[in-house]
Design an enzyme around this catalytic site. Structure first.
Site, PDB file in Angstrom:
ATOM      1  N   SER A   1     -13.952 -10.272   1.251  1.00  0.00           N
ATOM      2  CA  SER A   1     -14.694  -9.032   1.493  1.00  0.00           C
ATOM      3  C   SER A   1     -16.172  -9.202   1.790  1.00  0.00           C
ATOM      4  O   SER A   1     -16.848  -8.217   2.061  1.00  0.00           O
ATOM      5  CB  SER A   1     -14.525  -8.075   0.307  1.00  0.00           C
TER       6      SER A   1
ATOM      7  N   LYS B   1     -17.425  -7.594   4.904  1.00  0.00           N
ATOM      8  CA  LYS B   1     -17.940  -6.232   5.019  1.00  0.00           C
ATOM      9  C   LYS B   1     -19.453  -6.183   5.234  1.00  0.00           C
ATOM     10  O   LYS B   1     -19.991  -5.145   5.636  1.00  0.00           O
ATOM     11  CB  LYS B   1     -17.534  -5.431   3.783  1.00  0.00           C
TER      12      LYS B   1
ATOM     13  N   SER C   1     -15.897  -1.826  -2.434  1.00  0.00           N
ATOM     14  CA  SER C   1     -15.234  -2.770  -1.535  1.00  0.00           C
ATOM     15  C   SER C   1     -13.956  -2.154  -0.969  1.00  0.00           C
ATOM     16  O   SER C   1     -12.913  -2.807  -0.893  1.00  0.00           O
ATOM     17  CB  SER C   1     -14.909  -4.090  -2.249  1.00  0.00           C
TER      18      SER C   1
END
Length: 465
Positions: free
Chosen positions: A58, A61, A118
């Site tokens: 993640s 991102k 997230s």
């Protein structure tokens, strides 16, 4: 090691040398990539496996936010632009908000949900809103990566869920973090929001440095079984800002402690700088042509009592034991550092209190509409089975409205100067109860051709976080 024989065994220099070797030698038991750079100059202060290819999870991102916010800055959309949750977005694996297809959300709220919780579904909502599709947005991400000099990075999706070709390196992530600081200073607040409130649910930032490590001001965590626990972090002290990258740590707690250790050494030095060769700038680190290590068995094997995930609350040993990732050098240099406590103690402490930022669905709302939206979210999450007495009480919205007003006020104050085009419009609104858990994302999201350097994390089925 021959140098050790030339020094008296109990001399201060001997102790410093042993400590420095503990810092710069990668651990043989657990694979990790570590990097610390100065944000303004890009000067490398420490680098271990910094150009080893790695699965980003993640921390992907950060690039999703960068591309989205560049589109906002260039006027292609605004933070108040309303986007719609598609079936593809709704089908993403957790961590996610869990909104049904058709629910709408502003760019502003989607970014907050993505960076703090997230939320994988919000990453796809942004990707489809900015790039038209996951493939279209991934192409934008890759073009941006090449423009920034991230030569070891390839993106297939906007959230970091397991996919062929989704790779990066600590070097490239530090380059990206520097780009965020340099190119998007007016939107940096998205990178260090301590917590968000959606209805009754409060979610703390998975980055444990926020609110614990002095001066912490970014960026993002990540986890899938193949990558281990990843973290891109930044902190500022006495006008100096550092970026630390930790990839492949053994837990959410360990990665935060490791990042704090790296930052402490970068800020304070430790009397050992004369032992380290000049490492140049992050852009000049030489890439390694290799396959990313797959940590799936270690991270998600049968030895763990529960499935590993970025949302798990870590149990912290009160004495800062080895399970926290505490390095021996911390004890050697503790007396030389500012009196701020050991990294493990900082991360184990409770976060500084802060009012959660309210997030919501629907268009941007202000004033009474904002208060009503927050109250409606709370009501939506109230258990369905209630007595007649409680149903009557529920019709009296005063207490709920008061809670909504309390949550709404700091958002208006906090973002008044950060959002010039919507200075008087803090974000928040109502939405409906999330749908039941959808199917796994990897069966829905289309994947482009497999790059030569890519290697799919075999057997991967854990969430990016």
């Amino acid at each position: 090691m021959h140098l050790l024989r030339l020094l008296p065994r109990h001399s201060l220099n001997w102790i410093f040398l042993v400590a420095s070797l503990a810092v710069v030698t990668p651990g043989a038991v657990h694979a990790e990539a570590l990097l610390v750079v100065e944000a303004d100059t890009g000067k490398v202060l420490q680098a271990d496996n910094a150009t080893m290819p790695w699965y980003p999870a993640s921390v992907t991102k950060i690039m999703t936010a960068y591309v989205t916010l560049k589109a906002v800055k260039d006027g292609r959309l605004t933070l108040d632009t309303v986007l719609t949750v598609s079936p593809v977005a709704a089908s993403q694996s957790p961590s996610k908000m869990g909104f049904r297809p058709g629910i709408q959300v502003t760019v502003d709220n989607a970014l907050k949900m993505m960076m703090v919780k997230s939320a994988n579904d919000m990453a796809v909502v942004l990707a489809e809103g900015v790039g038209g599709s996951i493939d279209g947005f991934s192409a934008m991400m890759n073009q941006t990566a090449q423009k920034l000099g991230m030569t070891q990075t390839s993106y297939v999706n906007p959230n970091g869920l397991p996919a062929d070709g989704q790779i990066t390196s600590a070097r490239d992530l530090a380059i990206l973090a520097r780009a965020v600081i340099r190119d998007l200073p007016e939107y940096e607040y998205f990178m260090h929001i301590p917590s968000i409130r959606y209805g009754r649910r409060v979610t703390q930032n998975f980055n444990k440095l926020i609110g614990r490590y002095p001066g912490a001001d970014g960026f993002k965590t990540g986890f899938i079984c193949a990558s281990g626990y990843n973290l891109v972090a930044s902190a500022t002290r006495n006008g100096k800002r550092l970026i630390a990258v930790v990839l492949g740590s053994s837990s959410g707690q360990a990665r935060a402690v490791r990042a704090a250790q790296l930052l402490e050494r970068g800020f304070g030095g430790n009397g050992l700088g004369w032992l380290k060769p000049a490492l140049g700038t992050v852009d000049n680190l030489v890439p390694i042509d290799a396959t990313p290590p797959n940590l799936r068995d270690e991270m998600c094997g049968g030895k763990r009592k529960r499935p590993a995930t970025d949302e798990d609350a870590d149990i912290v040993a009160a004495n800062g034991s080895a399970s926290t990732g505490e390095s021996p050098v911390t004890f050697f240099t503790a007396g030389l550092q500012p009196p701020m406590g050991k990294p493990s103690e900082m991360i184990a402490a409770a976060a500084e209190p802060s009012e959660p930022i309210p997030v919501y669905t629907g268009p941007t709302k202000t004033g009474p509409a904002l208060i009503a939206a927050v109250a409606a979210d709370v009501e939506q999450q109230t258990p369905a089975k209630r007595s007649k007495k409680s149903k009557v009480a529920a019709k009296k919205p005063a207490a709920v409205a008061e809670a909504g007003a309390k949550a709404a006020k700091p958002a208006a104050v906090r973002h008044a100067s950060a959002r010039p085009e919507t200075a008087a419009k803090p974000a928040a609104s109502a939405e409906k109860k999330p749908a039941a858990k959808p199917a796994a994302a990897d069966k829905t999201v289309p994947k482009p051709a497999k790059p030569k350097a890519a290697a799919k994390p075999k057997g991967e089925n854990k969430p990016a976080g």
